[in-house]
Design an enzyme around this catalytic site. Structure first.
Site, PDB file in Angstrom:
ATOM      1  N   ASP A 172       3.595  61.709 122.416  1.00 56.43           N
ATOM      2  CA  ASP A 172       3.301  62.565 121.285  1.00 56.43           C
ATOM      3  C   ASP A 172       1.901  61.990 120.491  1.00 56.43           C
ATOM      4  O   ASP A 172       1.046  62.889 120.206  1.00 56.43           O
ATOM      5  CB  ASP A 172       4.565  62.409 120.167  1.00 56.43           C
ATOM      6  N   ASP A 187      -3.499  70.767 129.814  1.00 57.83           N
ATOM      7  CA  ASP A 187      -3.806  72.312 129.457  1.00 57.83           C
ATOM      8  C   ASP A 187      -4.451  71.872 127.801  1.00 57.83           C
ATOM      9  O   ASP A 187      -5.452  72.373 127.563  1.00 57.83           O
ATOM     10  CB  ASP A 187      -2.585  72.980 129.046  1.00 57.83           C
TER      11      ASP A 187
END
Ligand code: IPM
Ligand code: MG
Length: 354
Positions: A221, A249
């Protein structure tokens, strides 16, 4: 000496971007007096339509017999409900060839600073990240299933990593870091997941053999946040299969466009699969607006990693840089003051710059 390349165009924009990449490779063949032979094979939705199989055995056999593999992209809404999804073909290709290493270089090209979504003062510091993604393990390949629960039907997938799988990808990351800025950030979720704890322990053990490489660990995270906050802090970013899928991505968009990021999938031998990290983009297929640069740069990786043709690989990278510097852009990287062109024009102009 000639090289036999299996070409798996796949679905959506796959055929158009691979066509442009091959234009560029033919220009390389001309300039450097090399011979590349192409064999077109089916994978993904195209293979489901023809053979009811997203990866026919003949494709696997031909790939194993070739010197390297160029892949476009697979998938599309047409096959979303098919029992054998196009994506399964890609995953089976990776695992049946033993391609456990996936290299995804996210680089901010000088000419594309305008297209970078980050604040200029962050973009100014530059981005040059090598995402090293484990590719044949983890939740992509773990057991899965469905069962009944008190709240109705339930479904489950398993994130499973063995010591051996972690060790071999860790070694690749350390070797690569040794040729770069000697820094690895290993991504995990060791505050929650048992598999991540083993990942981290193994990384620490392997790092003992590489005293000159700096290893640090980052929860996934936080990594997602840091890629936006200060991407210049990263050199090698080592991830599991799933975390690498997501973070690559993100890293690509941070460098301007997902249409720019190439990848190399490698195993123990020189045989590799080279493909853009983006998908088949069925919504823009056949419109001559997709960006072929990620696929073209994937070929540069092929020349480097599968064939050791470094000069030829550099020629492709230089041609891309030249064309971007001259202001040519597909619509995904178009900004005011540059020249908007289509997929085929981009391929031709880059081929011309070789
Ligand atoms: C990628 C793609 C694939 C993946 C899909 C198409 C299965 O997203 O190469 O990043 O998740 O690995
Ligand atoms: Mg992906």
């Amino acid at each position: 000496m000639s090289y036999n390349i299996a070409v798996l165009q796949g679905d959506g924009i796959g055929p158009e971007i691979t066509t442009e990449a091959i234009k560029v490779l033919d220009a390389v063949a001309n300039r450097f007096n090399r011979k590349f032979n192409y064999k077109y094979l089916d994978i993904g939705g195209a293979a489901i339509d023809k053979f009811e199989n997203s990866l026919p055995q003949s494709t696997i056999d031909e790939c194993k017999n070739s010197d390297s593999i160029l892949l476009g992209a697979v998938g599309g809404p047409k096959w979303d409900c098919a029992a054998d999804r196009p994506e399964k073909g890609l995953l089976r290709l990776r695992s049946s060839l033993g391609l456990f290493t996936n290299l995804r270089p996210a680089v901010l090209h000088g000419a594309l600073k305008e297209a970078c979504v980050l604040k200029p003062e962050i973009a100014e510091k530059g981005i040059d990240i090598m995402v090293v993604r484990e590719l044949t393990g983890g939740i992509y390949f773990g057991e899965r299933g469905r069962k009944q629960s008190s709240l109705g039907e339930a479904a489950w997938d398993t994130e499973l990593y063995s010591y051996g799988e972690i060790k071999r990808i860790a070694k690749v990351a350390f070797e690569i870091a040794g040729k770069r800025k000697k820094k690895i950030v290993s991504v995990d979720k060791a505050n929650v997941l048992e598999s991540s704890k083993l990942w981290r322990e193994t990384l620490i053990e392997v790092s003992g053999g590489y005293p000159d490489i700096e290893l640090s660990h980052m929860y996934v995270d936080n990594a997602a946040m840091q890629i936006i906050k200060d991407p210049s802090q990263f050199d090698v970013l080592l991830t599991s299969n799933m975390f690498g899928d997501i973070l690559s991505d993100e890293a690509s968009q941070v460098t301007g466009s997902i249409g720019m990021l190439p990848s190399a999938s490698l195993g123990e031998s020189k045989l590799g699969v080279y493909e853009p990290i983006h998908g088949s983009a069925p919504d823009i297929a056949g419109q001559n607006i997709s960006n072929p640069i990620a696929t073209i740069l994937s070929l540069a990786m092929m020349l480097k990693y599968s064939f050791d043709l470094t000069e030829e690989a550099n020629a492709i990278e230089l041609a891309v840089t030249k064309v971007l510097t001259e202001g040519y852009r597909t619509s995904d990287i178009f900004t005011g003051g540059t020249k908007k062109i289509g997929t085929a024009e981009m391929g031709s102009i880059i081929a011309g710059a070789i």
